[in-house]
Scaffold this motif. Sequence first.
Motif, short mmCIF file in Angstrom:
data_model
loop_
_atom_site.label_atom_id
_atom_site.label_comp_id
_atom_site.label_asym_id
_atom_site.label_seq_id
_atom_site.Cartn_x
_atom_site.Cartn_y
_atom_site.Cartn_z
N GLN B 47 13.70 -34.79 33.31
CA GLN B 47 13.23 -33.56 34.46
C GLN B 47 14.56 -33.02 34.93
O GLN B 47 14.60 -31.59 34.98
CB GLN B 47 12.34 -34.02 35.57
CG GLN B 47 12.22 -33.05 36.55
CD GLN B 47 11.06 -31.91 35.82
OE1 GLN B 47 10.09 -32.65 35.66
NE2 GLN B 47 11.25 -30.73 35.69
N ARG B 49 17.64 -32.99 33.68
CA ARG B 49 18.27 -32.29 32.56
C ARG B 49 17.48 -31.01 32.17
O ARG B 49 18.21 -29.75 32.05
CB ARG B 49 18.30 -33.14 31.19
CG ARG B 49 19.14 -34.17 31.14
CD ARG B 49 19.33 -34.57 29.68
NE ARG B 49 18.12 -35.13 28.99
CZ ARG B 49 17.73 -36.65 29.46
NH1 ARG B 49 18.37 -37.23 29.94
NH2 ARG B 49 16.63 -36.93 28.86
N LYS B 50 16.46 -30.91 32.09
CA LYS B 50 15.28 -29.56 31.95
C LYS B 50 15.57 -28.67 33.15
O LYS B 50 16.24 -27.66 33.08
CB LYS B 50 14.02 -30.13 31.96
CG LYS B 50 13.10 -29.04 31.50
CD LYS B 50 11.51 -29.41 31.28
CE LYS B 50 10.75 -28.45 31.39
NZ LYS B 50 9.51 -28.84 31.44
N ASP B 51 15.83 -29.22 34.45
CA ASP B 51 15.84 -28.09 35.69
C ASP B 51 17.34 -27.53 35.39
O ASP B 51 17.60 -26.60 35.78
CB ASP B 51 15.85 -29.08 36.71
CG ASP B 51 14.53 -29.58 37.58
OD1 ASP B 51 13.67 -29.18 36.65
OD2 ASP B 51 14.49 -30.38 38.26
N SER B 53 19.20 -27.45 32.97
CA SER B 53 19.63 -26.59 31.74
C SER B 53 19.06 -25.09 31.93
O SER B 53 19.41 -24.09 31.21
CB SER B 53 18.99 -27.26 30.52
OG SER B 53 17.60 -27.20 30.61
N GLN B 54 18.41 -24.90 32.80
CA GLN B 54 17.76 -23.55 33.11
C GLN B 54 18.84 -22.67 33.65
O GLN B 54 18.76 -21.50 33.55
CB GLN B 54 16.68 -23.44 34.51
CG GLN B 54 15.71 -24.64 34.33
CD GLN B 54 14.58 -23.67 33.72
OE1 GLN B 54 14.17 -22.73 33.73
NE2 GLN B 54 13.67 -24.61 33.07
#
Lengths: 205, 205
Positions: B47, B49-51, B53-54
Amino acid sequence: MNPNKIPDIIVGRLPIYLRALQRMADRGLKTTSSQELGEHVGISAAQIRKDISQFGEFGKQGTGYSIQFLMDNLREILKIDQIWDVIVVGAGDMGSALVHYQGFQNRGFRVVMIFDSDKSKVGKKIGEFVVEDIVNMLEKIKSLNIKLAMLTVPAVAAQEVADKLVVAGIKAILNYAPVSLNVPMNVKVQYIDPSVHLQRMTYYL
Amino acid sequence: MNPNKIPDIIVGRLPIYLRALQRMADRGLKTTSSQELGEHVGISAAQIRKDISQFGEFGKQGTGYSIQFLMDNLREILKIDQIWDVIVVGAGDMGSALVHYQGFQNRGFRVVMIFDSDKSKVGKKIGEFVVEDIVNMLEKIKSLNIKLAMLTVPAVAAQEVADKLVVAGIKAILNYAPVSLNVPMNVKVQYIDPSVHLQRMTYYL
């Protein structure tokens, strides 16, 4: 249902859902949808359905959620279908504000005592309470079997006081001091941090 | 990068990451991983990493994140690579506590004024500030172009004061009163709600 299996991030959203549901109930609403609830809390309907379904089947396809039924269940899940006694440590401005705070009513909590180490504050009245000496804190916490504390002491004193709270049997600390606390794994800490909330808003300015 | 495209729930996690990174930096750490950061904030590495990378590529596969570099970028994203002036409305215990609060330093904010409508409080000193009369609030906010306010007035007065803040040009309100505020779409509100934090902990007791 094994409480250890539910991710903490989901647990953290349940009080937010409960607060939004309470506000809907206060406005006289009886039912809601994950869509409507999502708009109130800024979380997607799919996420809300997923979060809530971890704990059981509380809604009906097509008709949504009964607000009262969902609130009752969330209260039971969060163990606030009872009133928890909470102590305040630190009788400064913040401690005094918490003693007078109206936002614990019907939310599962009541302040029962306030402590300070400052002899000039001990014995003084704040609201309906007399400020107690922190030297008696361990004994009082144990005798009343209190599990929750709000910590409003200066930053430099926060860790030392937290250590005392842990020894006394406190299992959850709401920390107002702007420092990180080290506590054993079986003790929970939450932080009241106005900077975090302000930063979330400046993003949009 | 269109700020309207990032979900608010992700924006809300960035200050939490930033705080955890600051604590690591304070302990002398130079680099971290999404795994380690995740353990500090209770959010999965995937989560995180995803946050992050936005907003761009801030980490390197295998070596993780430079703490200082990620902090600098998060500060820029959250627009706290500057100092924001904040006013306090309500010169009671909570307002006084916020004036004295040490947790705004190096976080992007400074309190610049405190207002109250109570004539017995107006003109009194709190810390380095003299409590100002709320009748002058609109003019002062406009002349100093202030965008942020912390609201610590009694619950019954909170909506009326919030309306005044909106007229004066305030775009973000941190509300300590235990009531929901109605504001225009272009004004952000965050709530300081100790009950929500306590409820998140009673779940585990």
